[in-house]
Design a protein around this motif. Structure first.
Motif, short mmCIF file in Angstrom:
data_model
loop_
_atom_site.label_atom_id
_atom_site.label_comp_id
_atom_site.label_asym_id
_atom_site.label_seq_id
_atom_site.Cartn_x
_atom_site.Cartn_y
_atom_site.Cartn_z
N LEU A 1 -8.53 -22.15 20.88
CA LEU A 1 -8.27 -23.20 21.27
C LEU A 1 -8.27 -24.15 19.91
O LEU A 1 -7.35 -24.88 19.53
N THR B 1 -4.86 -23.48 18.21
CA THR B 1 -3.77 -24.26 18.71
C THR B 1 -3.78 -25.77 18.29
O THR B 1 -3.03 -26.24 17.90
N LEU C 1 -7.16 -33.77 18.13
CA LEU C 1 -6.51 -32.80 18.71
C LEU C 1 -7.20 -31.58 19.11
O LEU C 1 -7.08 -30.86 20.27
N ALA D 1 -8.38 -32.81 22.61
CA ALA D 1 -7.21 -32.77 23.46
C ALA D 1 -7.13 -31.15 24.05
O ALA D 1 -6.86 -31.01 25.17
N THR D 2 -7.22 -30.34 22.95
CA THR D 2 -6.62 -29.05 23.44
C THR D 2 -7.82 -28.31 24.36
O THR D 2 -7.49 -27.82 25.53
N GLU E 1 -6.85 -29.98 27.73
CA GLU E 1 -5.50 -29.52 28.27
C GLU E 1 -6.34 -28.20 29.16
O GLU E 1 -5.63 -27.91 30.18
N LEU E 2 -7.02 -27.27 28.39
CA LEU E 2 -7.47 -26.08 29.17
C LEU E 2 -8.05 -26.31 30.38
O LEU E 2 -7.83 -25.75 31.44
N THR E 3 -8.95 -27.28 30.10
CA THR E 3 -9.93 -27.50 31.55
C THR E 3 -8.80 -28.02 32.87
O THR E 3 -9.02 -27.56 33.71
N LEU F 1 1.37 -29.24 23.56
CA LEU F 1 0.26 -28.59 23.24
C LEU F 1 -0.23 -27.59 24.42
O LEU F 1 -0.96 -26.77 24.01
N LEU F 2 0.05 -28.11 25.81
CA LEU F 2 -0.56 -27.34 26.87
C LEU F 2 0.16 -25.94 27.12
O LEU F 2 -0.70 -24.91 27.08
N ARG G 1 1.23 -24.00 24.66
CA ARG G 1 0.91 -23.17 23.43
C ARG G 1 -0.87 -22.92 23.72
O ARG G 1 -1.30 -21.83 23.53
N GLN H 1 -2.18 -19.18 23.94
CA GLN H 1 -3.10 -18.78 23.07
C GLN H 1 -4.14 -18.31 23.59
O GLN H 1 -5.10 -17.22 23.52
#
Lengths: 209, 209
Positions: free
Chosen positions: A171, A174, A190, A193-194, A197-199, B159-160, B162, B166
DNA sequence: GAGGATAATGGCACTCGTGGTCAAAAAGAT
DNA sequence: ATCTTTTTGACCACGAGTGCCATTATCCTC
């Protein structure tokens, strides 16, 4: 075979023997100047040595490899990372603590931003350095794995702590990529945000196999 | 500047001109023999060339770097990975499709297991190869990012996508680590377990910042 | 203050990977 | 048989890394 073999270790005990003629910081600065001018590959150890005013052999004593030069004091920042995590309230969910820890670790004073950006850009955009980076990040992941293991009563070698360490790194990398791609971006935003995004991505799935 | 510059490309058009004297596969086999006997660092290109019975320069033509030798036909497997993902039912949640895709990609016939294990052990336990690996895995991540982007109507550079690429790599690497540490372990089970560990870990947290 | 102990320095030499150049070799094509 | 095409391998140079060791510059002891 005792202390003579140790690298000069800037800012260490230095009372007897020939005094050092340079420092990690001085070499790093000269190197970055040359990297900016000729690129990483286009800069030889010889050029760095000449810029610093020492022998090539001496550069190799201060840094075990050319790839290590851009990393500077990374080892020391790991200690700070450990302290950040340890200071997290124990009642905070582990996942939240890790998330906040990573964010805090990457919180830099605004004036330290340009150099940090330059350093990370060099590392992430030079193939040789990008490759080398995962060797350095191994310790970073270990810090997270150890914290998670301690919080959850696992061993740092268990699957869960290692997974969290590796995913946290994924994360962060990224986020850094995006950060470098946009000069006006805020690193901490960022990173957050990353994580989000994963969640949200994982919530897109049902619990099937 | 046309075809003469291309590497010999095993199994390609070869009707006119001097015939090739070796192949990627032959070099790979000789190399692995030597790696097993003397280790990766302890094996020089010269030794490999002698074992194959060709000149050192020729080895460098078939493989752009010593680090690339253990990867063999990795590029071709990426095509397979793309096909696996494309074949996923479109009604499957993206996260589930990616998960299943990664599992399927790492599903090997039982008889191909020992060589695969040996190859991955070499790569993950040799620092130089481990470092080099992220350069190779960049394309693997791209395959995932492109699939996710297509499914969700994003750009692969967003972003998502990528992040998912990762993180998927992070999970796979963690699983591989455990797999190599335990001779009796099943890779697919470990991959599934790693995914589950992440999911359960993230569920340990409330939605705070 | 002279001499010794100590530790960094830097030069030398060597190995290895990488990559450029080019003549020689080995096939098919005319 | 000669020409064309393509690979081969030899030679070369460069840079990183590293062991070795004499030199140098300091502090310490007498």
């Amino acid at each position: 075979m005792t202390a003579a073999d140790q690298p000069p270790a800037t800012a260490a005990r230095q009372s007897v023997g020939r005094p050092v003629v340079t420092s990690h910081a001085a070499i790093e600065q000269s190197a970055f100047r040359l990297f900016a001018a000729h690129g990483f590959e286009g800069t030889t150890l010889e050029m760095i040595a000449a810029e610093v005013g020492v022998g090539r052999r001496t550069i190799s004593r201060y840094f075990t490899s050319k790839n290590d030069i851009p990393w500077g004091q990374f080892d020391r920042t790991l200690t700070g990372f450990r302290q950040i995590l340890d200071a997290m309230p124990p009642d905070l969910p582990v996942a939240t603590a890790v998330r906040r820890g990573v964010l805090a670790f990457n919180q830099f004073p605004p004036d330290a931003d340009p150099p940090h950006r330059q350093r990370m850009r060099l590392i992430l955009e030079t193939p040789a350095l990008l490759a080398h980076s995962i060797l350095r990040y191994e310790q970073w992941r270990a810090v997270i794995a150890e914290y998670v293991a301690r919080r959850l009563g696992h061993s740092p070698g268990d699957l869960l702590p290692r997974t969290v360490g590796q995913v946290s790194l994924a994360l962060a990398l990224t986020a850094y990529e995006s950060w470098l791609a946009d000069d006006s971006a805020d690193l901490n935003e960022l990173l957050a945000a990353t994580y989000d995004e994963l969640t949200s991505f994982l919530e897109l799935r049902e619990h099937s196999t």
